[in-house]
Scaffold this motif. Structure first.
Motif, PDB file in Angstrom:
ATOM      1  N   UNK A 159       0.833  -1.197   0.000  1.00 13.09           N
ATOM      2  CA  UNK A 159       0.000   0.000   0.000  1.00 13.09           C
ATOM      3  C   UNK A 159       0.875   1.258   0.000  1.00 13.09           C
TER       4      UNK A 159
ATOM      5  N   UNK B 193       0.229   5.411   1.139  1.00 14.64           N
ATOM      6  CA  UNK B 193      -0.633   6.427   1.718  1.00 14.64           C
ATOM      7  C   UNK B 193       0.096   7.764   1.615  1.00 14.64           C
TER       8      UNK B 193
ATOM      9  N   UNK C 271      -5.307   7.053   1.866  1.00 16.63           N
ATOM     10  CA  UNK C 271      -4.982   5.925   1.010  1.00 16.63           C
ATOM     11  C   UNK C 271      -4.780   6.387  -0.429  1.00 16.63           C
TER      12      UNK C 271
ATOM     13  N   UNK D  87      -3.458   0.218  -3.497  1.00 15.62           N
ATOM     14  CA  UNK D  87      -2.937  -1.046  -3.014  1.00 15.62           C
ATOM     15  C   UNK D  87      -2.631  -1.973  -4.181  1.00 15.62           C
TER      16      UNK D  87
ATOM     17  N   UNK E  78      -5.017  -3.173  -7.129  1.00 18.05           N
ATOM     18  CA  UNK E  78      -6.353  -3.682  -6.793  1.00 18.05           C
ATOM     19  C   UNK E  78      -7.348  -2.544  -6.645  1.00 18.05           C
ATOM     20  N   UNK E  79      -6.878  -1.463  -6.055  1.00 18.31           N
ATOM     21  CA  UNK E  79      -7.766  -0.325  -5.836  1.00 18.31           C
ATOM     22  C   UNK E  79      -6.914   0.936  -5.739  1.00 18.31           C
TER      23      UNK E  79
END
Lengths: 113, 113
Positions: free
Chosen positions: A33, A35, A45, A48, A55-56
């Motif tokens: 991830x 941030x 965020x 990820x 993924x997102x």
């Protein structure tokens, strides 16, 4: 506990240049991830990454941003070109499963002039 | 919008006392709740976390309480010590969203002798 490392700790660059932020995640972790924390605001965020894929991502993850982890080496965040509003501390995190126990690095403080 | 909110930006408590840090959230989909501790220029460190299937979890001096109907969770620290002085970040996540965490703005805690 598990350690996540980030290199460099500080980076100062001119607007328009490219920058790569490096993260060395916990060795057996599979989820990664990024941030972003602007001074005085909460951590937010960005993106990820699992199994070689994003993924997102959030709306903060602009088209100028990209992530990769070639051959199990560093997990990187590249910004090309940089803008003034990219100045922030960028935190990397990793977790073993898609479960949410994320372990964080100390952050890279990026200053764009 | 601010999905996770810590109501107190700062808190001072006397050594040996009990302190309570509070966090409110908005998203009904959150099912994981965590508290992180952060020293300046250091990594956020996971202190304690809880899933939504329990309303309390204890680990030594630290207890997290979850009130799902009130969309609220808290961290209780007993026998506070000067080394508890740090910024405390609450975070929440939803297992349906690949585990991104949403952070509060943090509470700066000072434990004084």
């Amino acid at each position: 506990g598990p350690k996540v490392l980030q290199i460099p700790s500080h980076q100062i660059i001119d607007m328009g240049q490219m920058v790569t932020l490096n993260c060395d995640p916990v060795s057996n972790h599979l989820y990664f991830y990024w941030y972003k924390q602007i001074l005085g605001q909460q951590m937010e965020f960005l993106v990820n990454f699992y199994n070689g894929k994003v993924m997102e991502k959030s709306k903060l993850f602009k088209d100028q941003f990209s992530v990769e982890r070639p051959d199990g080496s560093y997990f990187t965040l590249k910004i090309q070109p940089t803008a003034l509003e990219d100045s922030a501390v960028y935190f990397c995190a990793s977790s073993f499963l898609g479960g949410v126990e994320q372990y964080f690095g100390p952050g890279t403080r990026l200053t764009v002039l | 919008g601010q999905q996770v909110k810590q109501s107190s930006p700062s808190l001072t408590v006397q050594e040996g006392g009990i302190l309570i840090l509070n966090c409110d959230y908005e998203n009904d989909m959150f099912d994981y709740f965590a508290w992180y501790k952060k020293y300046p220029d250091n990594s956020p460190t996971l202190l304690i976390s809880v899933r939504s299937n329990v309303d309390k979890r204890e680990d030594g001096r630290f207890t997290v309480f979850l009130n799902k109907s009130g969309k609220h969770f808290s961290l209780h620290i007993t026998a506070s010590q000067p080394e508890d002085t740090a910024v405390y970040l609450c975070a929440a996540g939803a297992s349906s969203s690949f585990s991104k965490l949403v952070f509060g703005q943090g509470t700066s805690l000072s434990v004084v002798p």
